[in-house]
Scaffold this motif. Sequence first.
Motif, PDB file in Angstrom:
ATOM      1  N   GLN A   1      62.813-113.017  89.022  1.00  0.00           N
ATOM      2  CA  GLN A   1      63.535-111.444  89.876  1.00  0.00           C
ATOM      3  C   GLN A   1      62.605-109.825  88.680  1.00  0.00           C
ATOM      4  O   GLN A   1      62.238-109.251  89.798  1.00  0.00           O
ATOM      5  CB  GLN A   1      64.454-110.975  89.670  1.00  0.00           C
ATOM      6  CG  GLN A   1      65.233-112.564  90.708  1.00  0.00           C
ATOM      7  CD  GLN A   1      66.482-112.674  91.341  1.00  0.00           C
ATOM      8  OE1 GLN A   1      67.169-111.468  90.505  1.00  0.00           O
ATOM      9  NE2 GLN A   1      67.451-112.616  91.909  1.00  0.00           N
ATOM     10  N   GLU A   2      62.499-109.492  87.719  1.00  0.00           N
ATOM     11  CA  GLU A   2      62.584-108.521  87.177  1.00  0.00           C
ATOM     12  C   GLU A   2      60.798-108.740  87.183  1.00  0.00           C
ATOM     13  O   GLU A   2      59.878-107.978  87.642  1.00  0.00           O
ATOM     14  CB  GLU A   2      62.416-108.704  85.668  1.00  0.00           C
ATOM     15  CG  GLU A   2      64.363-108.227  85.465  1.00  0.00           C
ATOM     16  CD  GLU A   2      64.699-108.090  84.182  1.00  0.00           C
ATOM     17  OE1 GLU A   2      65.238-107.579  83.677  1.00  0.00           O
ATOM     18  OE2 GLU A   2      64.037-108.777  83.006  1.00  0.00           O
TER      19      GLU A   2
ATOM     20  N   SER B   1      59.084-107.314  90.106  1.00  0.00           N
ATOM     21  CA  SER B   1      59.541-105.019  90.727  1.00  0.00           C
ATOM     22  C   SER B   1      57.733-104.791  90.009  1.00  0.00           C
ATOM     23  O   SER B   1      59.086-103.470  89.666  1.00  0.00           O
ATOM     24  CB  SER B   1      61.109-104.462  90.141  1.00  0.00           C
ATOM     25  OG  SER B   1      61.201-104.940  89.130  1.00  0.00           O
TER      26      SER B   1
END
Length: 831
Positions: A56-57, A60
């Motif tokens: 998920q990081e 980003s």
Amino acid sequence: MKLAQLHYTSAPPGPDGSGFRFTAVTPGAPASLLREAEQLIGYEPPREAPPRPGPQELASFPQALSLSVLADGSRLLARSVYTGADYSGRWGNFHAHAVHLPQQAGSGPAVGALPITSWGSPQWAVDTPAGGAPALAAVPVPGPHDPAGLAGFVSDRGPWLAGFFADVRRLGEDPAAPQIVLVEADSEAVARWIMLACSVLPHQRGQWLTFTTYTRRPQLARQQIIGVVPEDGPGLAGQEHRYRVYDVARAAAPAAGAPDAWADTSARIWQARRQELFAEVRRLGADPYDAGPLAALALASDVPLTSAARAAAADWAAGHRDALDGARLHALALALGAVAPGGDRDPAEAAACGRLLAALDGWAPPAVCEPLAERALAEAVRGDAVPAALPSAGALGGPARARLAAALEPELRAALTASETAPADRAGLLRVASVLGTDTADLVPGAARQLALALLADPERVYGEGVRAAFAELPALRALVLDQLDSLAAGQTAAARDLFARTGLRLTAADALPHLRMCASAAGVVAAAPDRVGALHALLAESGVSLYAEPLVLRTAMRLVWEGEPPGAGEAAMVLGATGAKVHRESGTWELLARAAAGAPARDVAAAELAPEILTHFQEELPDALRPSLLLLELARDLRAGTAGPGWVRRALDLASANPEPGARAQAYAAVSARLLPAGERPENELRALIESDDAELLAAYRLAAREAEVTARLRLVPAFAADCFTAWSSQPQAGPVWQEARADLLEGVLRPVVRGLTPAELSSVEEALARLGGRWAEDFRTWQRPTAMGRLRDRFKRRSASSRPGAGGTSRAGAADAPDDAGGSGGGEC
């Protein structure tokens, strides 16, 4: 055509080594491409990024989509993304996928999609493809379109858009323009900035706009638009000559006012979600940064714009009225005519709308023209000044004209009668009344007089485009103004002449305006005439009327020829002889004739001939101040003719005491002096009157006359005249000091040089003439001739003067001259 692709990442050891390297390359790609690409596609994660990000990081992390121009002129489109730890578990791996876009042979890049549209394309790889890169024939296909997200982005960044578009424009126009730095936490926002930039540019320029959506080192980036994350933005502060930084999170919205009309219009189109207009404006073939066509399309699409943009739209449409269809042209006219009164409508916009209206008036149907025509007429009545360009009656349909006339008539009449309304604006308001069909006939004469006075006072400023249009459209106004000017020209002749010299106002053959006709033709007539009297007669003929029927034309003509000054005395005499006295009396020009005589130079003999005519014909009109001068001139004429009665010396002195003109006094004194010099031709008492006057000016004239060549010649050739002058200039020792100085000068300065040049025989003739006079004149003359005897003779004269005073025991004759004591008799002539 297949495009070369490159994949670059950190790979495990193999035949080509380990670490960062190209892991897949389209066969045939040159080594030079690889070397140059390797410097452009690197990726450095943000400083605050986690060292070992999870899935998920990783999502980003910013994406670096970039377009760079290579050394050979081709382009490299690349996407670099962070992939976390590499095969060995080390921190900091990324994958770069690049597409080489070769330069199109001949002129420019291959036609195709804009590179920025590849943002989010599914054709970008996140790792090295196992079977080699799939073939690509063009820029990767666009990613998913998010209209709502783009609209929200535009709305949030609306205050910065105009400045951004202006900077983008500079990038295309100036190679040295500052780079644009976009500070955004999300690289997708940077991509949207770039999409906006490319959307407003011509397609080819959008293809060549270089960019990167993310870099950690903006100082090393060579692209025109650079995206950075917020922590890297502050380091660029204070370098405005190199970077234009847009950090919407930190910077306040810019002050109101667009950098330029094109950029502001572009911003407003995006904010109105009418971006399809950019494609439409390209089809018009206009200059890419011309605000006019873009603003015209925007206004026709109901996009509100600034006054500068509206002016640009009106000006462009005025020159390209065929470029827009009828519906759009009508919509544009409605938008321009609907601006609220007192809003942001600049004078430049009003002028541009006037030009557009002029282009449409008579070409487009009234329905198209009416919005602009109604606005123009209302502003003409309610504004500070009436513009020169006004619509014709055909620009309004019947209902619109009636409605507007009813609304404007009270204000129109009030403006026409207001004292502060400028004369030229009155003419413009009468034009408005004519267009509206409003009856203002009762106000036309007053407006005509005000306009005529203004034209004479300041012709160049007043006779502008608006007044010229009023004269062309309103024949009745023109006729009244010219009639007023003709009346005024009789009193303001020079101003009326200058009106025609300094403006383009011209008369027609049908204009029966005698004074104006002369003023209009004065310059040419005077220049072509052989002399000024001839110019006068030519101007009188140009007037078209008889000066006996209209005497004032003589005054106007004389003022035009002599510019308000008197003519010469000879000219005045010819004018008087040609026209007669009556017309001068009726026109008031007799005074010019009188001043011509009275003010003439002393040697102008014609003045002496003119003066009696003036005294005869204008006896009742002459002011007291002019009479002495004219009477002196008349006396001078009579003296030359030998018809002056007795006592003319005293009469000249009396008239001279009445403060005459210097020339008249000098001419009379010269005539008196000349009359006193010939021997035997004057009454004996006139010389005594001269001597006893002790008048310095008269005696100076006498001394000057004695030095005339004719007098000195007679002194040399006529012994009796020399003898007569000697006795006259030696007499009256008891007279005042002025005469004493004068006779000494006459004897020593005039007579002695002549006597010295005489032969012995000629001297004897002079002595014989003196002997015939009796007394001691001959002996005194012989004594006077000897230079050493001058002092003794002067002493004798002094003794005689003393003996002649009362109580001195001597006697003094009452004759014209006194002989010396030992002269033995009376006698002596006058000179």
